[in-house]
Design an enzyme around this catalytic site. Structure first.
Site, PDB file in Angstrom:
ATOM      1  N   GLY A  72       0.813  -1.203   0.000  1.00 22.00           N
ATOM      2  CA  GLY A  72       0.000   0.000   0.000  1.00 22.00           C
ATOM      3  C   GLY A  72       0.843   1.248   0.000  1.00 22.00           C
ATOM      4  O   GLY A  72       0.318   2.371  -0.007  1.00 22.00           O
ATOM      5  N   ASP A  73       2.164   1.071   0.024  1.00 26.63           N
ATOM      6  CA  ASP A  73       3.105   2.189  -0.008  1.00 26.63           C
ATOM      7  C   ASP A  73       4.186   1.836  -1.025  1.00 26.63           C
ATOM      8  O   ASP A  73       3.944   1.063  -1.941  1.00 26.63           O
ATOM      9  CB  ASP A  73       3.676   2.444   1.394  1.00 26.63           C
ATOM     10  CG  ASP A  73       4.022   3.904   1.632  1.00 26.63           C
ATOM     11  OD1 ASP A  73       4.764   4.472   0.797  1.00 26.63           O
ATOM     12  OD2 ASP A  73       3.566   4.485   2.625  1.00 26.63           O
ATOM     13  N   ASP A  74       5.384   2.385  -0.849  1.00 25.99           N
ATOM     14  CA  ASP A  74       6.457   2.075  -1.794  1.00 25.99           C
ATOM     15  C   ASP A  74       6.868   0.615  -1.674  1.00 25.99           C
ATOM     16  O   ASP A  74       7.021   0.080  -0.572  1.00 25.99           O
ATOM     17  CB  ASP A  74       7.671   2.959  -1.519  1.00 25.99           C
ATOM     18  CG  ASP A  74       7.347   4.436  -1.651  1.00 25.99           C
ATOM     19  OD1 ASP A  74       6.513   4.783  -2.503  1.00 25.99           O
ATOM     20  OD2 ASP A  74       7.924   5.241  -0.893  1.00 25.99           O
TER      21      ASP A  74
END
Length: 258
Positions: free
Chosen positions: A208-210
């Site tokens: 959900g992020d990098d």
């Protein structure tokens, strides 16, 4: 996006000073606190990459042990936090004598976070599942890294990651699958932070992020600490991140990336 250039002060999440983990196997899985690993036999492989960068972690380890020798129980219910920590501490004494390998046999291994050591291979056999403990008392808070200077959201440090390492050398992350909810922020897959000689390959990351965030310190603290991430190889790493980057340079990259 393929990559995003972050600002020094645009902080999301930080990792260790010099790497995370050494694996050698196939088809590993980490799913929001769950890790699975593939490969039935720990094998040695020769590195045939860049000529001017050497990765001793690829070499065979002289010493080897199985987690059950330290009292590990892979029933998915018994906590193995102390077992992992004890085993790695014991095997770390062989760092200067050919290194060591800890083999995790088939089973479901409930554990809190543990730190790795240099010249060390954590090998999980095919079908292994690492389950992150939900007991908060097993998750220590880490002191603030000198390259970050202070906590981002609150005073003090952060909770330890499930698999963590600081001041490690010659780190290889291979065959790892990380599955995190795509709707959850701060679920970076791998964060090499002020690392030297690190290789990430043949992994699969959903975040959900990098998926991979290359870091080297925050604001004036990172500039003063001055330890860049360098000699980093990333290859054959399919990633899914609907709202963030596949490979992000930063944020927190004030020590430089070379």
């Amino acid at each position: 996006p393929i990559a995003r250039y972050g600002k020094c002060g645009d902080h999301k999440e930080w990792g260790g000073d010099a790497g995370i983990v050494v694996f050698r196997a196939q088809q590993a899985h980490v799913s929001h606190g769950v890790a699975e690993r593939g490969g039935d036999v720990a094998e040695c492989r020769e590195y045939n990459g860049l000529r001017n960068v050497e990765y001793p972690a690829i070499n065979c380890r002289k010493h080897s042990a199985v987690l059950t020798e330290f009292g590990g129980v892979g029933d998915g219910k018994t906590s193995n936090t102390k077992v992992f920590r004890s085993a790695i501490s014991k095997l770390s004494q062989y760092a200067s004598d050919g290194g060591a390998q800890l083999i995790v046999p088939l089973g479901k291994w409930l554990t809190g976070p543990f730190n790795l050591t240099s010249h060390f291979t954590l090998f999980l056999q095919k079908g292994v599942v690492l389950l992150a403990s939900q007991d908060e008392s097993e998750w220590p808070q880490l002191p603030v890294l000198p390259s970050y200077g202070r906590g981002r959201d609150a005073p003090g440090g952060r909770f330890n990651s499930l698999i963590f390492g600081t001041n490690l050398v010659d780190v290889v992350i291979t065959g790892l699958t990380i599955l995190a909810p795509v709707t959850s922020p701060n679920t970076d897959g791998i964060d090499p932070d002020s690392c030297t000689n690190t290789r990430i390959e043949d992994c699969y990351i959903v975040s959900g992020d990098d998926c991979i965030a290359v870091k080297s310190g925050w604001d004036e603290y990172g500039i003063r600490f001055g330890k860049p991430t360098q000699h980093l190889i990333i290859r054959r790493v399919p990633c899914i991140s609907p709202d963030s980057a596949m490979v992000a340079l930063g944020s927190e990259m004030c020590g430089g990336i070379e």
